[in-house]
Design an enzyme around this catalytic site. Structure first.
Site, PDB file in Angstrom:
ATOM      1  N   TYR A 103       0.833  -1.214   0.000  1.00 34.60           N
ATOM      2  CA  TYR A 103       0.000   0.000   0.000  1.00 34.60           C
ATOM      3  C   TYR A 103       0.867   1.263   0.000  1.00 34.60           C
ATOM      4  O   TYR A 103       0.697   2.118  -0.888  1.00 34.60           O
ATOM      5  CB  TYR A 103      -0.996  -0.030   1.159  1.00 34.60           C
ATOM      6  N   GLU A 151       2.038   6.323  -7.068  1.00 29.76           N
ATOM      7  CA  GLU A 151       0.976   7.144  -7.671  1.00 29.76           C
ATOM      8  C   GLU A 151       1.250   8.634  -7.448  1.00 29.76           C
ATOM      9  O   GLU A 151       1.177   9.445  -8.381  1.00 29.76           O
ATOM     10  CB  GLU A 151      -0.389   6.759  -7.080  1.00 29.76           C
TER      11      GLU A 151
HETATM   12  C1  LIG Z   1     -11.395  10.964 -10.369  1.00 28.50           C
HETATM   13  C2  LIG Z   1     -10.355  11.394  -9.409  1.00 28.50           C
HETATM   14  C3  LIG Z   1     -10.062  10.357  -8.383  1.00 28.50           C
HETATM   15  C4  LIG Z   1      -9.283  10.962  -7.271  1.00 28.50           C
HETATM   16  C5  LIG Z   1      -8.962   9.979  -6.208  1.00 28.50           C
HETATM   17  C6  LIG Z   1      -8.670  10.634  -4.925  1.00 28.50           C
HETATM   18  C7  LIG Z   1      -7.568   9.983  -4.204  1.00 28.50           C
HETATM   19  C8  LIG Z   1      -8.000   8.999  -3.209  1.00 28.50           C
HETATM   20  C9  LIG Z   1      -6.862   8.233  -2.689  1.00 28.50           C
HETATM   21  C10 LIG Z   1      -7.008   6.749  -2.996  1.00 28.50           C
HETATM   22  C11 LIG Z   1      -5.811   5.988  -2.613  1.00 28.50           C
HETATM   23  C12 LIG Z   1      -5.843   4.616  -3.277  1.00 28.50           C
HETATM   24  C13 LIG Z   1      -4.490   4.195  -3.558  1.00 28.50           C
HETATM   25  C14 LIG Z   1      -4.443   2.774  -4.108  1.00 28.50           C
HETATM   26  O1  LIG Z   1      -4.684   2.794  -5.514  1.00 28.50           O
HETATM   27  C15 LIG Z   1      -3.092   2.271  -3.845  1.00 28.50           C
HETATM   28  C16 LIG Z   1      -3.028   0.803  -3.985  1.00 28.50           C
HETATM   29  O2  LIG Z   1      -3.943   0.072  -4.269  1.00 28.50           O
HETATM   30  S1  LIG Z   1      -1.521   0.211  -3.709  1.00 28.50           S
HETATM   31  C17 LIG Z   1      -1.733  -1.540  -3.685  1.00 28.50           C
HETATM   32  C18 LIG Z   1      -2.152  -2.037  -2.317  1.00 28.50           C
HETATM   33  N1  LIG Z   1      -3.545  -1.833  -2.159  1.00 28.50           N
HETATM   34  C19 LIG Z   1      -4.307  -2.529  -1.323  1.00 28.50           C
HETATM   35  O3  LIG Z   1      -3.861  -3.400  -0.605  1.00 28.50           O
HETATM   36  C20 LIG Z   1      -5.775  -2.252  -1.382  1.00 28.50           C
HETATM   37  C21 LIG Z   1      -6.368  -3.331  -2.245  1.00 28.50           C
HETATM   38  N2  LIG Z   1      -7.782  -3.169  -2.415  1.00 28.50           N
HETATM   39  C22 LIG Z   1      -8.685  -3.805  -1.682  1.00 28.50           C
HETATM   40  O4  LIG Z   1      -8.412  -4.569  -0.769  1.00 28.50           O
HETATM   41  C23 LIG Z   1     -10.093  -3.619  -2.082  1.00 28.50           C
HETATM   42  O5  LIG Z   1     -10.085  -3.091  -3.350  1.00 28.50           O
HETATM   43  C24 LIG Z   1     -10.986  -2.745  -1.207  1.00 28.50           C
HETATM   44  C25 LIG Z   1     -11.967  -2.012  -2.056  1.00 28.50           C
HETATM   45  C26 LIG Z   1     -10.147  -1.741  -0.437  1.00 28.50           C
HETATM   46  C27 LIG Z   1     -11.880  -3.578  -0.319  1.00 28.50           C
HETATM   47  O6  LIG Z   1     -11.225  -4.234   0.632  1.00 28.50           O
HETATM   48  P1  LIG Z   1     -11.953  -4.718   1.976  1.00 28.50           P
HETATM   49  O7  LIG Z   1     -10.852  -5.356   2.763  1.00 28.50           O
HETATM   50  O8  LIG Z   1     -12.779  -3.663   2.554  1.00 28.50           O
HETATM   51  O9  LIG Z   1     -12.979  -5.768   1.481  1.00 28.50           O
HETATM   52  P2  LIG Z   1     -12.767  -7.348   1.331  1.00 28.50           P
HETATM   53  O10 LIG Z   1     -11.814  -7.641   0.263  1.00 28.50           O
HETATM   54  O11 LIG Z   1     -12.455  -7.972   2.652  1.00 28.50           O
HETATM   55  O12 LIG Z   1     -14.199  -7.790   0.892  1.00 28.50           O
HETATM   56  C28 LIG Z   1     -15.315  -7.685   1.790  1.00 28.50           C
HETATM   57  C29 LIG Z   1     -16.219  -8.847   1.521  1.00 28.50           C
HETATM   58  O13 LIG Z   1     -16.627  -8.854   0.166  1.00 28.50           O
HETATM   59  C30 LIG Z   1     -16.189 -10.046  -0.471  1.00 28.50           C
HETATM   60  N3  LIG Z   1     -15.746  -9.715  -1.810  1.00 28.50           N
HETATM   61  C31 LIG Z   1     -15.247  -8.534  -2.209  1.00 28.50           C
HETATM   62  N4  LIG Z   1     -14.948  -8.579  -3.516  1.00 28.50           N
HETATM   63  C32 LIG Z   1     -15.245  -9.822  -3.935  1.00 28.50           C
HETATM   64  C33 LIG Z   1     -15.149 -10.481  -5.166  1.00 28.50           C
HETATM   65  N5  LIG Z   1     -14.662  -9.877  -6.261  1.00 28.50           N
HETATM   66  N6  LIG Z   1     -15.547 -11.776  -5.224  1.00 28.50           N
HETATM   67  C34 LIG Z   1     -16.029 -12.413  -4.142  1.00 28.50           C
HETATM   68  N7  LIG Z   1     -16.170 -11.832  -2.931  1.00 28.50           N
HETATM   69  C35 LIG Z   1     -15.770 -10.553  -2.846  1.00 28.50           C
HETATM   70  C36 LIG Z   1     -15.060 -10.567   0.389  1.00 28.50           C
HETATM   71  O14 LIG Z   1     -14.880 -11.942   0.302  1.00 28.50           O
HETATM   72  C37 LIG Z   1     -15.553 -10.172   1.753  1.00 28.50           C
HETATM   73  O15 LIG Z   1     -16.563 -11.067   2.152  1.00 28.50           O
HETATM   74  P3  LIG Z   1     -16.638 -11.622   3.654  1.00 28.50           P
HETATM   75  O16 LIG Z   1     -16.520 -10.438   4.561  1.00 28.50           O
HETATM   76  O17 LIG Z   1     -17.967 -12.301   3.732  1.00 28.50           O
HETATM   77  O18 LIG Z   1     -15.499 -12.569   3.772  1.00 28.50           O
END
Ligand SMILES: CCCCCCCCCCCCC[C@@H](O)CC(=O)SCCNC(=O)CCNC(=O)[C@H](O)C(C)(C)COP(=O)(O)OP(=O)(O)OC[C@H]1O[C@@H](n2cnc3c(N)ncnc32)[C@H](O)[C@@H]1OP(=O)(O)O
Length: 226
Positions: free
Chosen positions: A170, A177
């Site tokens: 992250y 970015e």
């Molecule tokens: C137009 C102008 C825009 C301007 C933007 C403004 C700036 C804002 C700043 C933004 C910063 C972002 C920076 C980012 O891009 C940097 C990076 O990504 S660096 C790489 C490292 N990144 C990460 O580690 C984050 C990765 N992303 C995520 O983990 C996810 O995308 C997130 C949306 C964050 C959601 O994660 P979260 O942990 O909240 O959810 P879960 O994954 O645990 O899911 C919850 C439950 O849903 C089920 N689930 C979700 N998706 C699926 C799927 N595709 N298939 C099946 N099931 C899914 C999951 O199993 C969980 O279920 P349960 O709780 O029952 O187990």
């Protein structure tokens, strides 16, 4: 070490995990489960293809220059396809917050289309490699985690990676970015791209340069992983 049969605890917790997973699948419905399984397999494969292409490029050329150009089509396709994730939240087939997913996906789409695609001179910046590597490792881990979870066969390593890799990935991704947007600033200022100046018949003005500064500032509340 005591086996689950001996102490009765692991067996009970595995049975309850199994019951929970089956219950979740039943709640989700067959179509939603089938679609999510297909989607997650396709996304894992897409990001794996990207990882292999990046490693091959670097091994053949020994430099990161030209890397973005060589992988951009695959990157654009799979990152744009991720817009479906917002749809999944909206229609309720995944329980993640629409807002969190929306911010995550839109910031990535913004980086891909409105920064790196649109501002060619920055495509060879080292910072581009930082976010590319970080996104790629994150997404291979994340989509394979979802796939194996849906199939009820989640290897321990994938689970561990999903909840630990982000500690490094992250900050690396965010740094990549931010540095890339920073590198874009002089080109945006000089070219006036995507900006609307007064006077014009709609009487509106928009300055992409200041928009980028605001975007960079809006990362501050997100410096804690989302
Ligand atoms: C137009 C102008 C825009 C301007 C933007 C403004 C700036 C804002 C700043 C933004 C910063 C972002 C920076 C980012 O891009 C940097 C990076 O990504 S660096 C790489 C490292 N990144 C990460 O580690 C984050 C990765 N992303 C995520 O983990 C996810 O995308 C997130 C949306 C964050 C959601 O994660 P979260 O942990 O909240 O959810 P879960 O994954 O645990 O899911 C919850 C439950 O849903 C089920 N689930 C979700 N998706 C699926 C799927 N595709 N298939 C099946 N099931 C899914 C999951 O199993 C969980 O279920 P349960 O709780 O029952 O187990």
């Amino acid at each position: 070490m005591a086996s689950s049969e001996e102490d009765g605890t692991n067996g009970a917790s595995e049975a309850s995990d199994e019951k929970e997973a089956t219950g979740k699948r039943r709640r989700l419905g067959f179509l939603a489960t089938a679609w999510l399984t297909f989607y997650n397999i396709a996304m894992t494969a897409g990001w794996l293809v990207l990882a292999i292409a990046m490693v091959r490029f670097y091994m053949e050329k020994g430099t990161h220059r030209g890397l973005y150009k060589s992988i951009q089509k695959t990157l654009k396709f799979f990152q744009t396809f991720a817009l479906l994730e917002v749809v999944h939240c909206l229609i309720g087939i995944v329980p993640t917050s629409v807002l969190v997913t929306g911010v995550q996906v839109s910031s990535r789409i913004f980086m891909v289309w409105l920064i790196t695609h649109s501002i060619k001179p920055i495509q060879n910046e080292e910072s581009v490699v930082l976010f590319l590597v970080s996104w790629t490792v994150t997404e291979i881990t994340r989509y394979s985690f979802y796939t194996f979870s849906l199939l009820d066969h989640l290897p321990h390593f994938i689970k561990w990676a999903r909840y630990n890799f982000f500690i490094i990935l992250y900050p690396v991704g965010v740094a990549g970015e931010l540095l890339t947007i920073y590198a874009a600033l002089p080109y945006v200022k000089k070219s006036g791209m995507f900006s609307v100046r007064l006077p014009n018949k709609y009487n509106v003005s928009f300055d992409y340069y200041y928009f980028l500064l605001i975007t960079m500032a809006s990362y501050i509340p997100r410096l804690k992983p989302i």
